[in-house]
Scaffold this motif. Structure first.
Motif, PDB file in Angstrom:
ATOM      1  N   TYR A   1      -4.476  12.116  -7.779  1.00 51.95           N
ATOM      2  CA  TYR A   1      -5.122  11.634  -6.684  1.00 51.95           C
ATOM      3  C   TYR A   1      -6.584  12.232  -6.737  1.00 51.95           C
ATOM      4  CZ  TYR A   1      -0.946  10.696  -4.156  1.00 51.95           C
ATOM      5  OH  TYR A   1       0.282  10.036  -3.977  1.00 51.95           O
TER       6      TYR A   1
ATOM      7  N   GLN B   1       0.943  -1.198   0.165  1.00 45.19           N
ATOM      8  CA  GLN B   1      -0.007   0.066   0.059  1.00 45.19           C
ATOM      9  C   GLN B   1       0.764   1.199   0.103  1.00 45.19           C
ATOM     10  OE1 GLN B   1      -2.648  -0.948  -0.783  1.00 45.19           O
ATOM     11  NE2 GLN B   1      -3.498  -2.381   0.482  1.00 45.19           N
TER      12      GLN B   1
ATOM     13  N   ARG C   1     -10.533  12.704  -8.164  1.00 48.66           N
ATOM     14  CA  ARG C   1     -11.428  11.786  -8.887  1.00 48.66           C
ATOM     15  C   ARG C   1     -11.983  12.313 -10.209  1.00 48.66           C
ATOM     16  NH1 ARG C   1     -17.065  12.553  -8.247  1.00 48.66           N
ATOM     17  NH2 ARG C   1     -18.431  10.686  -8.526  1.00 48.66           N
TER      18      ARG C   1
ATOM     19  N   ALA D   1      -5.722  -1.512  -3.083  1.00 50.70           N
ATOM     20  CA  ALA D   1      -5.610  -2.640  -3.693  1.00 50.70           C
ATOM     21  C   ALA D   1      -5.681  -3.909  -2.671  1.00 50.70           C
ATOM     22  CB  ALA D   1      -4.694  -2.944  -4.432  1.00 50.70           C
TER      23      ALA D   1
ATOM     24  N   LYS E   1      -7.711  -0.426   5.000  1.00 50.19           N
ATOM     25  CA  LYS E   1      -8.358   1.020   4.970  1.00 50.19           C
ATOM     26  C   LYS E   1      -8.462   1.431   6.409  1.00 50.19           C
ATOM     27  CE  LYS E   1     -11.919  -0.101   2.629  1.00 50.19           C
ATOM     28  NZ  LYS E   1     -11.825  -1.581   2.529  1.00 50.19           N
TER      29      LYS E   1
ATOM     30  N   HIS F   1      -8.322  11.041  -3.410  1.00 48.82           N
ATOM     31  CA  HIS F   1      -9.056   9.749  -3.929  1.00 48.82           C
ATOM     32  C   HIS F   1      -8.113   8.580  -4.214  1.00 48.82           C
ATOM     33  CE1 HIS F   1     -13.133  11.748  -4.154  1.00 48.82           C
ATOM     34  NE2 HIS F   1     -12.294  12.737  -4.432  1.00 48.82           N
TER      35      HIS F   1
ATOM     36  N   SER G   1     -10.734   3.840  -1.293  1.00 49.66           N
ATOM     37  CA  SER G   1     -11.695   2.677  -1.668  1.00 49.66           C
ATOM     38  C   SER G   1     -10.855   1.359  -2.102  1.00 49.66           C
ATOM     39  CB  SER G   1     -12.385   3.525  -3.206  1.00 49.66           C
ATOM     40  OG  SER G   1     -13.110   2.356  -3.577  1.00 49.66           O
ATOM     41  N   GLY G   2     -11.504   0.440  -1.449  1.00 47.82           N
ATOM     42  CA  GLY G   2     -10.848  -0.807  -1.777  1.00 47.82           C
ATOM     43  C   GLY G   2     -11.429  -2.271  -1.228  1.00 47.82           C
TER      44      GLY G   2
ATOM     45  N   GLU H   1      -7.288   4.421  -4.583  1.00 49.65           N
ATOM     46  CA  GLU H   1      -7.486   3.286  -4.853  1.00 49.65           C
ATOM     47  C   GLU H   1      -6.665   2.177  -4.129  1.00 49.65           C
ATOM     48  OE1 GLU H   1     -10.379   1.960  -6.198  1.00 49.65           O
ATOM     49  OE2 GLU H   1     -10.975   4.001  -7.136  1.00 49.65           O
TER      50      GLU H   1
ATOM     51  N   GLN I   1     -22.103   3.053  -5.204  1.00 49.28           N
ATOM     52  CA  GLN I   1     -21.445   4.242  -5.295  1.00 49.28           C
ATOM     53  C   GLN I   1     -22.146   5.662  -5.474  1.00 49.28           C
ATOM     54  OE1 GLN I   1     -17.926   3.983  -8.000  1.00 49.28           O
ATOM     55  NE2 GLN I   1     -17.483   2.200  -7.280  1.00 49.28           N
TER      56      GLN I   1
ATOM     57  N   ASN J   1     -15.939   0.315   0.442  1.00 47.82           N
ATOM     58  CA  ASN J   1     -15.698  -0.757  -0.580  1.00 47.82           C
ATOM     59  C   ASN J   1     -16.114  -0.245  -1.984  1.00 47.82           C
ATOM     60  OD1 ASN J   1     -14.978  -2.373   1.380  1.00 47.82           O
ATOM     61  ND2 ASN J   1     -17.265  -3.169   1.724  1.00 47.82           N
ATOM     62  N   PRO J   2     -15.631  -0.790  -2.978  1.00 46.41           N
ATOM     63  CA  PRO J   2     -16.049  -0.428  -4.257  1.00 46.41           C
ATOM     64  C   PRO J   2     -17.449  -0.674  -4.688  1.00 46.41           C
ATOM     65  CG  PRO J   2     -14.559  -2.487  -4.611  1.00 46.41           C
ATOM     66  CD  PRO J   2     -14.606  -1.580  -3.105  1.00 46.41           C
TER      67      PRO J   2
END
Length: 502
Positions: A495, A195, A497, A387, A222, A383, A215-216, A385, A369, A344-345
């Protein structure tokens, strides 16, 4: 004869002067409290009656009128018990009115005459200091009131001990300021495997006071990353610590008078109501966003919050304060927070994973979302992501760099910002706006060209455009650069969105 004792009414972080006036007059025995009292204040007459009986005093068979002046100011809370009792004692001749005129009194009474803690004593002490008066308060909150500085404090355990002190037959011991809590570090970034992008975003967020959304999939780290943020933020300055403690005092959360230099970290559950988050209720109290003032407000499972509740954060995030409006008054609390959110996505959390994705993808992600409004997301600077973490990542040794090294870079960047914004009423890059932002964060020519091209391609709003500049300024501060360059703008844009294309 009318006996008077000074006290306060709380409106947000403001303590308004109130006079408690007591008159004994001929007539049928009755105990009246007037002056817009709430239920807790109206019930004071029973607590006062019982407390006086406990110390051997009985109310005379007369008409007792208690007026809380000014009469058009709402009076809320149990802290009016003690000033009402003292004014009544002065009217009965059991206490000297001249002596009481030099004090402000706050405190709740128990039926046996003990003086119990009540919220807001620190604000009352600061008010008394400004009025050049002493403060009479519960013994349990003497150490809290002592933080207000040089003023005479009478921190009494009960009415009898207080009366003995006022008559000179015994003395109350002056309280000492409560101990300052040590600045703890909490979870360390060494615990986070992989990360690197998220950790870099966390460092930028800490350095400039920026809002962050991660978001992940579930279990990606997170929440752990968010809990590491207080450990890399610089400690509160003495002035900031007092500001934070004032909010905690009004909320009744300042226990034992212990102030802290650690920045607040609040993580309300997603079932929180609007009054719980932004403030309000029957008795207006600060919400989570105010209790996190000058610290971090962490919202985990962001889309699970009610949409109206989340949208109520939009104005406080922009202005740094929240105003709770009522028919008879408006109460304002500070709310300069750093919002950190995680989501979460999609509802199942495994969007993009062919082995685990649900059968409703991508509709599952779109619906999930869509619970977040565009204006709220536009107020988030970073923002990221995050993984998922593989088993191979978990077997790796801890990272060489932990929170201490990151905190040193953050502190250096904050020092630069403190010097830059000295005298401007701004603490961090995230608060800079208008001409100030243009003066200190205008990119060089290559950076301006990249920013203009990206703003058109990414369809940035005016707010988003300026937030990119603020983040770029923070990236430059971390790099020790005097002017924002193209590389700093490029990282800030990464970063951001991107608005969806219709």
């Amino acid at each position: 004869m009318v006996a008077t004792v000074s006290t306060v009414a709380y409106l947000g972080l403001e303590a308004r002067a109130v006079e408690v006036q007591v008159q004994l007059s001929p007539g049928l025995p009755k105990f009246l409290i007037v002056g817009l009292p709430d239920k807790a204040v109206a019930e004071s007459r029973e607590r006062v009656r019982a407390a006086l009986t406990a110390i051997g005093l009985a109310l005379p068979p007369k008409r007792i009128t208690v007026n809380l002046s000014p009469a058009d100011l709402p009076k809320e809370g149990s802290h009016f018990d003690l000033p009402i009792a003292l004014a009544l004692l002065a009217a009965l001749g059991a206490a000297d009115p001249e002596t009481l005129s030099h004090y402000v009194a706050v405190g709740e009474l128990k039926l046996d005459g003990r003086i119990a803690p009540s919220p807001g004593v620190l604000l009352a002490a600061l008010h008394a200091s400004q009025e050049e008066k002493g403060l009479i308060c519960p013994q349990a909150q003497g150490s809290e009131a002592a933080w207000a500085g040089d003023l005479e404090l009478l921190a009494a355990p009960d009415l009898l001990a207080l009366l003995s002190h006022l008559r000179g037959s015994s003395r109350l011991r002056p309280p000492e300021p409560g101990e300052a809590e040590p600045v703890g570090r909490g979870p360390d970034l060494r615990q986070v495997k992989g990360q690197e992008v998220a950790k870099r975003a966390l460092e930028i967020a800490a350095a400039g006071g920026h809002n962050l959304l991660m978001s992940g999939p579930p279990g990606a780290g997170k929440s752990l990353l968010a809990s590491c943020l207080p450990g890399i933020l610089p400690p509160l300055s003495p002035a900031e610590a007092l500001e934070v403690s004032m909010v905690a005092s009004v909320a009744g959360e300042l226990e034992g008078g212990r102030m802290t230099r650690r920045r607040p970290f609040r993580a309300p559950h997603h079932s929180a109501s609007m009054p719980a988050l932004v403030g309000g209720g029957l008795r207006v109290r600060p919400g989570e966003i105010s209790l996190a003032h000058l610290g971090v407000l962490f919202l985990d499972e962001l889309p699970e919050f009610q949409r109206a509740v989340l949208d109520s954060l939009r104005q406080p995030l922009e202005t740094g304060s929240v105003t709770v409006a009522r028919a008879n008054t408006h109460v304002t609390f500070p709310a300069r927070v750093q919002l950190v959110a995680a989501m979460n996505p999609c509802r199942c959390g495994h969007l993009g994973d062919a082995a685990l994705a649900c059968s409703r993808a991508p509709r599952c992600a779109v619906d999930y979302q869509a619970r977040l409004s565009g204006p709220l997301l536009d107020r988030v600077d970073l923002h990221v992501e995050v993984a998922g973490v593989s088993a191979a990542d978990l077997t790796l040794p801890p990272p060489a760099e932990g929170s201490a090294a990151v905190a040193a870079r953050v502190a250096a960047a904050r020092r630069v910002q403190g010097e830059r914004y000295q005298g401007c009423g701004v603490r961090t890059n995230a608060e800079a706006d208008g001409e100030l932002l243009e003066r200190v964060a205008t990119p060089d020519e290559p950076g301006r060209r990249l920013l203009a091209e990206a703003a058109a391609a990414m369809r940035l709003s005016a707010r988003g455009f300026h937030r990119v500049i603020r983040v770029a300024r923070t990236v430059a501060d971390l790099a020790g650069a005097g002017q924002v360059g193209r590389i700093h703008v490029a990282e800030a844009l990464s970063y951001r969105r991107q608005a969806p294309v219709n």
